[in-house]
Design a protein around this motif. Sequence first.
Motif, mmCIF file in Angstrom:
data_model
loop_
_atom_site.group_PDB
_atom_site.id
_atom_site.type_symbol
_atom_site.label_atom_id
_atom_site.label_comp_id
_atom_site.label_asym_id
_atom_site.label_seq_id
_atom_site.Cartn_x
_atom_site.Cartn_y
_atom_site.Cartn_z
ATOM 1 N N LEU A 162 0.832 -1.199 0.000
ATOM 2 C CA LEU A 162 0.000 0.000 0.000
ATOM 3 C C LEU A 162 0.868 1.251 0.000
ATOM 4 N N ALA A 163 1.976 1.220 0.746
ATOM 5 C CA ALA A 163 2.874 2.374 0.771
ATOM 6 C C ALA A 163 3.493 2.603 -0.602
ATOM 7 N N ILE A 164 3.886 1.505 -1.269
ATOM 8 C CA ILE A 164 4.449 1.618 -2.616
ATOM 9 C C ILE A 164 3.408 2.185 -3.568
ATOM 10 N N LEU A 165 2.197 1.645 -3.480
ATOM 11 C CA LEU A 165 1.111 2.107 -4.338
ATOM 12 C C LEU A 165 0.833 3.580 -4.099
ATOM 13 N N ALA A 166 0.808 3.981 -2.832
ATOM 14 C CA ALA A 166 0.528 5.376 -2.498
ATOM 15 C C ALA A 166 1.608 6.295 -3.046
ATOM 16 N N THR A 167 2.863 5.863 -2.959
ATOM 17 C CA THR A 167 3.968 6.677 -3.470
ATOM 18 C C THR A 167 3.871 6.831 -4.975
ATOM 19 N N ASN A 168 3.628 5.713 -5.660
ATOM 20 C CA ASN A 168 3.546 5.757 -7.112
ATOM 21 C C ASN A 168 2.381 6.611 -7.587
ATOM 22 N N ALA A 169 1.296 6.616 -6.814
ATOM 23 C CA ALA A 169 0.114 7.384 -7.198
ATOM 24 C C ALA A 169 0.159 8.804 -6.654
ATOM 25 N N ALA A 170 1.224 9.148 -5.941
ATOM 26 C CA ALA A 170 1.394 10.484 -5.362
ATOM 27 C C ALA A 170 0.265 10.836 -4.404
ATOM 28 N N LEU A 171 -0.178 9.850 -3.620
ATOM 29 C CA LEU A 171 -1.197 10.130 -2.615
ATOM 30 C C LEU A 171 -0.596 10.980 -1.505
ATOM 31 N N THR A 172 -1.389 11.900 -0.978
ATOM 32 C CA THR A 172 -0.951 12.653 0.189
ATOM 33 C C THR A 172 -1.052 11.751 1.415
ATOM 34 N N GLY A 173 -0.463 12.188 2.518
ATOM 35 C CA GLY A 173 -0.525 11.398 3.737
ATOM 36 C C GLY A 173 -1.950 11.140 4.186
ATOM 37 N N ARG A 174 -2.799 12.161 4.086
ATOM 38 C CA ARG A 174 -4.186 12.011 4.535
ATOM 39 C C ARG A 174 -5.001 11.144 3.577
ATOM 40 N N GLU A 175 -4.705 11.232 2.286
ATOM 41 C CA GLU A 175 -5.380 10.348 1.328
ATOM 42 C C GLU A 175 -4.989 8.901 1.594
ATOM 43 N N HIS A 176 -3.723 8.706 1.938
ATOM 44 C CA HIS A 176 -3.228 7.369 2.280
ATOM 45 C C HIS A 176 -3.972 6.834 3.501
ATOM 46 N N GLU A 177 -4.151 7.677 4.518
ATOM 47 C CA GLU A 177 -4.880 7.280 5.725
ATOM 48 C C GLU A 177 -6.306 6.851 5.391
ATOM 49 N N VAL A 178 -6.965 7.641 4.555
ATOM 50 C CA VAL A 178 -8.349 7.347 4.188
ATOM 51 C C VAL A 178 -8.435 6.014 3.451
ATOM 52 N N MET A 179 -7.512 5.780 2.516
ATOM 53 C CA MET A 179 -7.528 4.527 1.766
ATOM 54 C C MET A 179 -7.307 3.336 2.684
ATOM 55 N N ARG A 180 -6.395 3.479 3.631
ATOM 56 C CA ARG A 180 -6.115 2.374 4.548
ATOM 57 C C ARG A 180 -7.351 2.050 5.391
ATOM 58 N N CYS A 181 -8.049 3.085 5.833
ATOM 59 C CA CYS A 181 -9.260 2.864 6.629
ATOM 60 C C CYS A 181 -10.370 2.233 5.788
ATOM 61 N N LEU A 182 -10.494 2.654 4.538
ATOM 62 C CA LEU A 182 -11.491 2.059 3.646
ATOM 63 C C LEU A 182 -11.204 0.577 3.436
ATOM 64 N N LEU A 183 -9.927 0.244 3.297
ATOM 65 C CA LEU A 183 -9.541 -1.155 3.128
ATOM 66 C C LEU A 183 -9.824 -1.966 4.383
ATOM 67 N N ASP A 184 -9.854 -1.302 5.532
ATOM 68 C CA ASP A 184 -10.192 -1.975 6.791
ATOM 69 C C ASP A 184 -11.697 -2.099 6.985
ATOM 70 N N GLY A 185 -12.472 -1.602 6.006
ATOM 71 C CA GLY A 185 -13.918 -1.749 6.065
ATOM 72 C C GLY A 185 -14.665 -0.600 6.715
ATOM 73 N N MET A 186 -13.981 0.518 6.971
ATOM 74 C CA MET A 186 -14.629 1.657 7.615
ATOM 75 C C MET A 186 -15.401 2.493 6.596
ATOM 76 N N SER A 187 -16.487 3.113 7.048
ATOM 77 C CA SER A 187 -17.267 4.002 6.197
ATOM 78 C C SER A 187 -16.679 5.410 6.250
ATOM 79 N N VAL A 188 -17.133 6.273 5.339
ATOM 80 C CA VAL A 188 -16.665 7.656 5.321
ATOM 81 C C VAL A 188 -16.986 8.344 6.648
ATOM 82 N N THR A 189 -18.176 8.090 7.176
ATOM 83 C CA THR A 189 -18.569 8.692 8.456
ATOM 84 C C THR A 189 -17.667 8.228 9.589
#
Length: 231
Positions: A162-189
């Motif tokens: 995920l870190a490699i993917l985030a770097t290659n996609a130029a995700l910001t730190g906060r975008e990375h956090e959001v993606m990780r939480c989504l992958l853990d099954g969390m909702s936007v709320t």
Amino acid sequence: MSIRKMIRVMLLDDHLFMLQGLELSLKTQADIEIAGSFSSSQALLEALQRQSVDLVLLDYSLGPDEIDGLNLVRGLKKRFPGMRLLVLSALHNPATVAMVMRSGADGFIGKEVDPSQLPIAIRRVVSGKTYLAETMSEQFREQEISSGDPSTAATNDDTDSLAILATNAALTGREHEVMRCLLDGMSVTQIANKFSRSIKTISTQKQAAYKKLGLNNDNELNKVRYLLEGQ
């Protein structure tokens, strides 16, 4: 007859029932002393500033208002480098375990294992070794065999996928956090509550990450999970 050194342990789990179960299980061990039990990371940190312990047994998935498991492990390892960390979780797919171990954990044990394995894991980790439950080790071996390339296995020493993917996609730190939480099954709320941000902000960060990753909708999130888990 040799006398075992007393192992001082602190426990962290936001579920009181689980915390009490851990206490009861470990109190039967003559060489393990529970120095404290806590339901919040803040309470744990305050206690660690007052006294040192050999090991912290912590839940990976705490409540929505808590720091996420990976950052908690990193923070504890940075502030208390001589202390051993054993992570306990009901969520233990190969990708999650690999990320936690690379973040600084010394062992990982599932909540469904036989309680008799817990003191064994604690003693092994405190002795300077790492611990993974047998089923987790088998999952790693199967993944390595099926991939045909040890460099893609969940147990390699590279930065997590995920870190490699985030770097290659130029995700910001906060975008990375959001993606990780989504992958853990969390909702936007739930993510908004966790990081004390507005739902609109999290939605914007989610959509920005999706655009960078080439995702059109939530169903395509499995594309990222595929890369993360190396399947």
